[in-house]
Enzyme design. Structure first.
Site, short mmCIF file in Angstrom:
data_model
loop_
_atom_site.label_atom_id
_atom_site.label_comp_id
_atom_site.label_asym_id
_atom_site.label_seq_id
_atom_site.Cartn_x
_atom_site.Cartn_y
_atom_site.Cartn_z
N ASP A 80 39.74 49.27 39.86
CA ASP A 80 39.41 48.62 38.59
C ASP A 80 40.18 49.17 37.40
OD1 ASP A 80 38.02 51.01 38.63
OD2 ASP A 80 36.04 50.11 38.38
N ASP A 494 32.97 60.58 35.91
CA ASP A 494 32.16 60.09 37.03
C ASP A 494 31.90 61.11 38.11
OD1 ASP A 494 32.23 57.64 35.74
OD2 ASP A 494 33.75 56.79 37.04
#
Length: 786
Positions: A80, A494
């Site tokens: 992404d 993340d």
């Protein structure tokens, strides 16, 4: 201008390789255009470098895996924010294909779709563009097209944005090549732009004016102009290969649309006219469609939301295209109270087309589910079932030795397990040439197996990490201490961050506490075994601060935090430790800049600094700290207790501003930053101070400066090597200076640009010429002179 911050791929889950292994990372000769720009740049020199990843292995969402339907072993993956990859079957490593994307087109690393050509397998196409929000991604989207499997590319600009990191990015594939007449491509577009078509191998595209529905589903209609306020649009094109022939366009094709009342359209005349398929189900969004070219069935997996983070209801449908008869074949029907998830990843075994697999879109607790059918969806079995005493019986095991951080340092109570089977499992693919081989993407990696049919015999499917070579982390900070077993420490979005004792292998993430993201690290220059880090706590932790006194082998969380802390701070300048390791200054979110002289047991607000100021320590004098905020530079001579604005003027007041003091040189500071945004005019360049920030001198050769770092001095030199991601004399790149900025050498080339590289950078104090820098989606890159 920095790109928009990357959204967490973990989300609700918390409720450098050998040169031979990465052939596209080998140094290459500059292109003709690059050579011309180098000549125009005058004194900008070039030096050959080899660039590699400091291996994390995965780390981000893989929304798409695409097998070529003609050539065995030809498979691509898209991410992404981190570009696209092709699998090298010999090494079983992914080869990055989009490292050539440059600074000004950084948004083209968000890949919303991949199409591989069945007629000519050398051709591959990417639909590129990260955001639909102009403030986040100013460039329009593009189709990137290659005739050599991604070694080289040409660009077709598009008049709209695509959203590779937006809601619904796991749907599709939105881009498809006609399997008979491969000059024809279709592209489903979001935002109300409809269906587009190319008839010249992607060189040009035009809207299909006869297509009747541009979609109407918006994840959050109240978020007008925001991240969740965009119409998902036209989703996927699927061909019935039984129609058409070599060189003749496929006659029958199906298109899915984000309209819960009208999800599927069909053309029987090669796209000239369209009809709504009769009898179709309503109420959900089609995420994936596959066509059985033997039986003539079309399968749909649907969910109630765009995903990839959510989805609580859905169904799987089977259309007999000969009779237009629909059959609901959901493993768990949406009408059942047991259905608390939508369906997404959908695949068919081309060798045995009655065999299907589908995944839950998400099922955070206790885990996502893979379902498998060998009778065309009449019955299903699950990858796991709930057993007695909250246990689970499994049809699989998982080997995460290639990425041991995938447990997130967690030991959850049953029925949850670590590692999870996955989450955000939008792409599940059985190899069209091998029924035993399959792969699926998750929010953090790719898993796969080579004995999938053991599932049907009551055996155990052996899953393992299949993301080697694919590095898709957004990097917050990198440091390289002068001593200790690790040359590199990284702070990662993340997935926390890592102590890299071996640049060629992944390892466990920092623990005690575990962070979901680590924006800032620092070490004490004169006591470099002492390291501090700040981040977003996860896995049951609450502290945002940790300290190590043994070179990162073990960590201790702080016993307290400044009152009001809501986050670790904005960037890699959020925390600083004095040169002797005795004093810490922290600029957290939600609280004043504060200092501690007891390793975080107590904190006191610093005087004279605005909240949110960037902070650094002098690398020689333990009493000196520096700060920057909105064009003003600050100095502390009492260990961060109080700061005073210096007389420095002419510094950037906005944009991406990074400053760093020089090891071994008291009062020597370099500052890079600025922006070209017309709404916020500001100086943009690179400056140096040798008087503790009282004054700064700008480097005239540097047109735009963004980040700076220091490493071991060149042989015979006494001043550290300086590294920067900047635009110097008209050339954008990664540069090194061995003479304190009098001359510059560009060390990357046009094939190795890595999009946006303005966040964090450091040289290695023990290895001359080595540079480490962070990317926004391609992990940590390090380079060595060839």
């Amino acid at each position: 201008m920095p790109p928009a911050p990357h959204f967490s791929r973990r989300g609700l889950l918390a409720a450098g390789t050998a040169a031979a292994a990465l052939p596209l990372l080998a140094p290459s000769a500059p292109s003709a255009a690059a050579a011309t720009s180098a000549r125009a740049a005058g004194r900008v020199r070039r030096a050959p470098y080899a660039f590699r990843n400091a291996e994390i292995v995965g780390g981000g969402f893989v929304p798409g895996i695409v097998f070529n339907q003609r050539e065995p072993g030809l498979v691509y993956a898209r991410t992404d924010i981190g570009g696209a990859y092709r699998l090298d079957t010999a090494s079983r490593r992914w080869i990055p294909l989009t490292d050539w994307i440059g600074w000004d087109e950084y948004g083209h690393t968000g890949i919303i779709s991949i199409a591989t050509d069945e007629v000519d397998p050398d051709r591959v196409y990417l639909a590129a563009g990260t955001y639909t929000l102009p403030d986040w991604d100013p460039a329009m989207a593009a189709i990137l097209r290659s005739t050599d499997r991604g070694r080289t590319w040409k660009t077709t600009p598009l008049p709209f944005r695509l959203g590779g990191n937006m809601p619904g990015r796991g749907i599709g594939e939105r881009l498809a090549v006609d399997p008979h007449r491969n000059g024809i491509l279709y592209l489903g577009v979001r935002g109300g732009h409809g269906l587009w078509r190319s008839t010249d191998h992607g060189k040009t595209f035009a809207k299909v004016t006869g297509f009747p529905n541009a979609g109407n589903f918006v994840p959050d209609p109240t978020d007008t102009g925001g991240y969740n306020g965009d119409n998902l649009g036209v989703l996927q094109v699927v061909f019935d290969k039984r129609t058409g022939g070599a060189g003749r366009a496929t006659r029958i094709l199906y298109v899915t649309v984000a309209d819960k009342d009208n999800i599927l359209y069909r053309s029987t005349d090669a796209g000239a006219s369209w009809e709504r398929v009769p009898g179709q189900p309503t109420g959900y969004i089609p995420h994936h469609a596959v066509f059985d070219h033997v039986g003539g069935y079309l399968y749909l997996a649907t969910s109630d939301t765009a995903g990839p983070y959510d989805g609580s209801k859905g169904d799987v449908w089977k259309l007999d295209t000969a009779t237009d008869t629909w059959t609901r074949i959901s493993p768990v029907l949406s009408t059942s109270a047991d259905d608390t998830y939508g369906y997404s990843g959908l695949t068919i075994d081309r060798q045995n087309p009655d065999t299907l697999m589908v995944s839950t879109q998400v099922n955070w607790s206790p885990d996502c589910i893979l379902f498998r059918s060998t009778d065309g969806g009449a019955s299903w079995t699950r990858a796991w079932d709930l057993g007695k005493s909250s246990g689970r019986t499994l049809r699989y095991d998982i080997d995460i030795s290639a990425a041991p951080w995938l447990t997130w340092n967690a030991s959850p109570p049953l029925p949850e397990m670590a590692p999870k089977l996955g989450w955000m499992m939008e792409s599940v693919q059985i190899d069209p040439f091998d029924s035993d081989h399959f792969m699926y993407g998750t929010g953090a990696t790719i898993y796969g197996a080579d004995n999938l049919t053991a599932w049907d015999r009551g055996g155990t499917v052996h899953l393992s990490v299949r993301a080697q070579g694919l590095e898709e982390c957004s990097i917050g900070c990198v440091i390289s201490p002068p001593v200790g077993p690790a040359h590199l420490f990284s702070g990662v979005g993340d997935v926390g961050g890592f102590r890299h004792t071996d640049l060629t292998k992944a390892t466990k993430m920092y623990d005690h506490p575990t962070f979901g993201a680590t924006p800032a690290l620092d070490y004490a220059e004169l006591a470099p075994h002492t390291i501090v880090r700040v981040g977003n706590p996860t896995s049951g932790w609450s502290q945002h601060f940790a300290l190590s006194t043994d070179s990162g082998a073990t960590w201790t969380p702080s016993r307290s935090e400044p009152a009001g802390v809501t986050g670790p701070g904005a960037d890699d300048q959020a925390v600083a430790i004095s040169a002797d390791g005795r004093r810490i200054v922290w600029s957290p979110a939600g609280a004043p800049v504060s200092w501690s002289d007891d390793h975080g047991a107590t904190w006191t607000a610093s005087k004279g600094l605005p909240a949110g100021a960037a902070v650094r320590s002098d690398r020689v004098n333990p009493a000196k700290f520096y700060a920057y905020h909105s064009g003003a530079f600050y100095l502390s001579t009492d260990g961060g207790k109080s700061f005073t604005a210096t007389a420095a003027t002419g510094l950037p007041t906005a944009g991406n501003v990074r400053f760093k003091p020089v090891p071994g040189h008291e009062g020597d500071i370099w500052l890079a930053g600025g922006t070209t945004k017309p709404a916020t005019p500001t100086p943009y360049g690179l400056w140096r101070s040798t008087d503790s920030g009282t004054s700064f001198t700008r480097f005239e050769a540097v047109d735009q400066g963004d980040v700076v770092g220091f490493g071991k001095a060149a042989p015979g030199a006494t001043y550290p090597a300086v590294y920067t991601s900047s635009k110097i004399r008209g050339v954008r790149g990664i540069f090194r200076s061995d003479d304190a900025g009098r001359t510059w050498t560009r060390i990357n080339d046009d094939r190795h640009q890595y999009a946006w590289t303005g966040n964090t950078m450091t040289g290695d104090p023990r290895v001359y010429g080595r540079v480490y820098f962070g990317t926004n989606g391609r992990g940590v890159i390090y380079g060595d002179p060839v």
